[in-house]
Structure formats: C-alpha cells, structure tokens
Scaffold this active site. Structure first.
Site, mmCIF file in Angstrom:
data_model
loop_
_atom_site.group_PDB
_atom_site.id
_atom_site.type_symbol
_atom_site.label_atom_id
_atom_site.label_comp_id
_atom_site.label_asym_id
_atom_site.label_seq_id
_atom_site.Cartn_x
_atom_site.Cartn_y
_atom_site.Cartn_z
ATOM 1 C CG ASP A 39 -2.115 -0.795 1.116
ATOM 2 O OD1 ASP A 39 -2.287 -1.402 0.055
ATOM 3 O OD2 ASP A 39 -2.915 -0.816 2.080
ATOM 4 C CE LYS A 61 -6.719 -0.664 -2.968
ATOM 5 N NZ LYS A 61 -7.559 -1.473 -2.128
ATOM 6 C CG MET A 175 -10.212 5.901 4.642
ATOM 7 S SD MET A 175 -10.688 4.681 3.414
ATOM 8 C CE MET A 175 -11.633 3.553 4.395
#
Ligand code: SAH
Length: 503
Positions: A39, A61, A175
């Site tokens: 990641d 990402k 997030m």
C-alpha cells in the site's frame, strides 16, 4: 505459468506507520517474501527489510488515485502465487479494517491459492493511543466503534448508521478527513453532544505526526486551521481529552538530523520521554562496495590493527570483505579498535569482540590508546574510513609513527529536508525547541540548507560542536558520553532546568 511448489499469499498488516509496529510474524514473512505488493501509506523503512531479489509492486491507494485497481491487485496476487512464489500483500494497519482484505482473500481462495491473514495494529486504536487517548477506559468508555464515511461511495451512510455510531462511547472515524464537517454534524444530529471531546491524529506514529484536540462541534474548524490532511483518524468520546503524560519532554519539539537508519534508538528514546520528534535526516551514509582490491592489498600487508570510527566503517568493511569472498579470518590475529560503544556493537553483532574502545570516545583517545599499547613491531594500521572527517585520525596516527592503510568504505552525502520536514521545522506557530547534531556533516548540511540558526543545538561531541560553532551555530550542550543516551541526557538537563518552559 505454474510451478511444482505451491505459492501462497500472506495478507500482512503493517501497523499504522512506525516500521517497528509490524508484528514479529509479519516481519518474518516480509523477510521471506519473493513478491511484495504494498500500500501507499507504508514506510519505506519496512521495504528495506525485503530480500534484495524480491519483486516489489506498489499497489498504492490514495483517496482519488488508484495505482492498481482492486481486480488487478487480486490478479497479480493470484498470478504470482500460482507461479510458486511467496507473496506478501502488505497493508497499512490491519488487513481486515477497511483494507479490502476479505475480498483479496476470497479471490485467492476461489482461484485455489492458499491465503493466510496476519493481523496488524489498526490506526483506529493506535492513532488515538499515539495522542495518549485510550479507546476504552474504566468508568468512562466501555464500548468502541469504528466507522468511515468513505466506504461504498454512492451508498451514503444512513441515519441509522449514524445513530449507531453516535451511540458507542468512543468512535474512531477512518478516511474521514475530507468530510470532517459533515461527519461532526451528522453525529451531533444523531444525538452526540456538540461538546463531546474529540481528537484528530494525523500521520500517527510517523514522522510529522500531529495531534489536534477540540470539542466535536469545533474539530472541523480546528483541522482547517492546522491544515490537517489524510491520513488522519478522528476519535470522538469522553476519552478524547488531552492528558498530561507527566513526561519531562512533553510539548517539546526536537529535530533529529541523523541518517534515518542510525536514528531509531535516539528517536525512540526521545519519544518515550514525551518529546515530539521531527525526523529530519541531513545526511545519508552510503556504503562504497567497490574497494575490494584495495582492501585485499591492505590485508596482504598484514595489519596489526584494524580501526573503525563509525558503525558505517564496520558495515563497509564487511561488505567489501564479502565481495572478495573473504571474512574477518583473512585479517588473522589483527587487533580491533572501535571509537565508541556503537561501533563496537556493530562488530559484536557480527560475532566479533573488539580489543580496544578508548575511554574518550573520540579520534584523539583512539590514537593515544593505540599508540600506547602498540609495540615497535605492531605499527601497521588498517583504517576502514569514510569520505569525511578522517584527517584527525590519519594525521594523528602518522604523527605517532604508525603506518596507515586507509580504505574508503563509505561516503557521506548531504541531503536536504523534504518540503514537509522544512515546514515542520519552520512552523512559526510551533517553534522547535532543540536540534540534535550527531556529526560535523550534519551541521554543515543544516546550514547549507538555510535552516534556522537561532535555536538550541545539542552536539554529540566536541568535534561536532566545533564544526557547528564554526558555521555560526550556538551549541548549548555537548554530550559528555558522545552517545545517543548522552544527547538525551543533555536535552533532559536543558528542559528540566527550565521548568517554567514546560507546558
Ligand atoms: N487498514 C487500515 C485502515 C485503512 S483505511 C488500519 O487498520 O489502520 C485508511 C485510513 O486509515 C486513512 O484514511 C486514515 O483514516 C487511517 N490511517 C491509517 N494510517 C494512519 C496513520 N498512521 N495516522 C492516521 N490515520 C491513519
């Protein structure tokens, strides 16, 4: 392509950011991996543990930019495993907390590929912990919940979701950085008191970590003011109040300028005492592995002493020896002198005890003690040197009548701060309290990169202090033991002597 040996995919949680927060099992697998698919949020330092011949595939990402789409990631994992390779899919935090770990595992199993999950330390818990905030606390919070406004875009969270989230004693929002204002208002609408304490932790456990406390109703304004960006975790609940740690360096901002690989212990030590550490490597040390012929010639002259003045010297020496297909036995009964305990420890890590560490951990001490203990027929010295700061030793030994063979096995390169580190250092609303200088080249790099001269500098030893002063920096303290521990001690002395400066 298929192979006789069945491949396997390990979904490994890397932890929140600090490379030492991966599990032991995770690290073991990372070191074994032949393919690593990782990641974006991960520290480069973790990838340094990967085998040199491993294939490293970034599958990073970011909220609006996917390097590899999810089905591509699945396909890569399956294809590499079917080719018989050991694949580690390294994910931030825990693979099953918003990591799409279950999808990747299901895809592997469906394709007949074995897949094992290695849990990790999730940012949902460790980000508030980094700010001293527990997610549960006796008498304060007995339930804890995690939510994200981001998952399943196009299917926004329902009123019921928000009500459930608002009911937990403690709530971590992942997030959620881009939607803080709406997160806060939805929670308030769902019944959470606007005055509920909240904490936002950006880049938890990583260089540049920042913490912002505010009541729920004000957290979005505060985040705008401080320009908090992803990755960040918002934690809401009675637990999320600022706590005094009672640690002596609480509230102090200390800049560490050493090369990263050499600074973990120093940074860890400072953080344990409560300091906020800005990791700003000003130099990089690189091994020169092309001096094998020179080294072999020097060994043939049968040195009586082997001298190393830095752990990098030891690393470079062993690297060049290995290139020649040799090990330390090639040096026979050579006596080994190391400038200080860190250099000696680097030998010890390779199963070699040193014969001499001078009482004063400096070139002068080394010269004195070697010349004092060398007999007339023990005058040849092999010095595994670096490109900088070697004259003192060379001239000192030669003046004392020793014959010196110097082999350059590492070089020091001046590197500047990244933009992010520079803005941390120059942040006018949060001035730095001290800068730790561990070498003359670190001091030189600091000045050459036009970083602030008017702050408190701590030097690891007199050579560094002298170099810094010559560059116009004022050195407030010099570590008497010339070690990391010594520098921490000096900083403690400085901060504690001025208790009025403590928060
Ligand atoms: N599996 C991860 C979460 C992935 S979702 C875990 O268990 O932690 C990505 C989100 O995690 C980011 O948007 C942010 O909210 C959070 N996050 C991950 N690492 C973080 C860190 N070091 N500091 C703050 N937030 C972090």
């Amino acid at each position: 392509m298929t192979s006789a040996r069945p491949g396997v995919v390990y979904l490994v949680g890397a932890g929140p950011g600090d490379p030492s927060l991966i599990t032991v099992r995770g690290m073991e697998l990372l070191q074994k991996a032949e393919v690593v698919v990782h990641d974006r949020l991960l520290s480069d330092d973790l990838l340094m543990s990967v085998r040199r011949d491993a294939e490293i595939i970034p599958a990073g990402k970011s909220p609006d930019h996917h390097t590899l789409a999810q089905d591509k990631i699945n396909a890569v994992l399956i294809e590499r495993a079917k080719a018989g390779r050991i694949v580690v899919r390294l994910k931030g935090g825990d693979p099953y907390v918003y990591g799409r770990g279950s999808e990747e595992r299901a895809a592997c199993l469906q394709a007949g590929v074995h897949c094992e999950v290695v849990p990790g330390v999730s940012s949902a818990i460790s980000a508030p912990a980094a700010a001293g905030v527990p997610v549960t606390e006796r008498g304060v919070a007995r339930s804890f919940s995690i939510i994200t406004p981001a998952v399943g875009r196009g299917s926004p969270l329902s009123e019921r979701d928000w009500q459930a989230a608002a009911c937990a004693d403690t709530l971590s929002v992942l997030m959620g950085c881009g939607a803080l204002r709406s997160v806060a208002s939805q929670l308030i609408e769902a019944g959470r008191d606007p005055l509920t304490p909240a904490v936002l932790v950006e880049r938890a456990t990583m260089p540049g970590e920042r913490v912002v406390f505010a009541p729920l109703a004000e957290i979005a304004d505060k985040a705008d003011e401080e320009q908090i960006k992803n990755p960040a975790v918002l934690t809401v609940g009675e637990v999320a109040r600022p706590r005094s740690s009672g640690l002596p360096m609480m509230g102090k901002r200390v800049v560490v300028t050493r090369p990263r690989t050499a600074s973990y212990e120093l940074i860890g030590g400072l953080r344990l005492l409560g300091a906020e550490v800005i990791d700003a490597p000003m130099i990089d040390v690189r091994t020169i592995d092309s001096r094998t012929d020179e080294l072999v010639r020097a060994i043939k002259r049968r040195p009586d002493w082997l001298v190393c003045t830095s752990r990098h010297g030891v690393r470079g020496l062993f690297c060049n020896l290995a290139h020649a297909g040799l090990d330390l036995r090639a040096l026979g009964g050579v006596r080994i002198a190391a400038v200080g305990p860190t250099t000696a420890a680097e030998f010890r890590a390779r199963g070699v005890e040193v014969d001499l560490v001078p009482k004063a951990h400096r070139a002068e001490g080394l010269i004195q003690e070697i010349t004092a203990s060398a007999t007339k027929d023990q005058m040849r010295v092999l010095f595994a040197a670096g490109t900088l700061a070697r004259d003192e030793l060379r001239f000192g030994l030669e003046d004392a009548g020793m014959m010196l063979d110097e082999v350059l096995v590492y070089e020091t390169v001046l590197t500047g701060p990244t933009d992010r580190v520079r803005s941390e250092i120059e942040n006018p609303s949060r001035p730095i309290d001290a800068v730790v200088l561990a070498s003359p080249s670190g001091a030189k790099s600091w000045v050459e990169h036009s970083l602030p001269k008017h702050t408190c500098f701590i030097a690891i030893g007199p050579t560094t202090a002298r170099a810094a002063e010559e560059l116009g920096l004022t050195v407030s303290a010099v570590a008497s033991s010339h070690t990391d521990a010594g520098m921490i001690e000096e900083l403690l002395g400085l901060f504690v002597q001025k208790p009025e400066a403590l928060p």
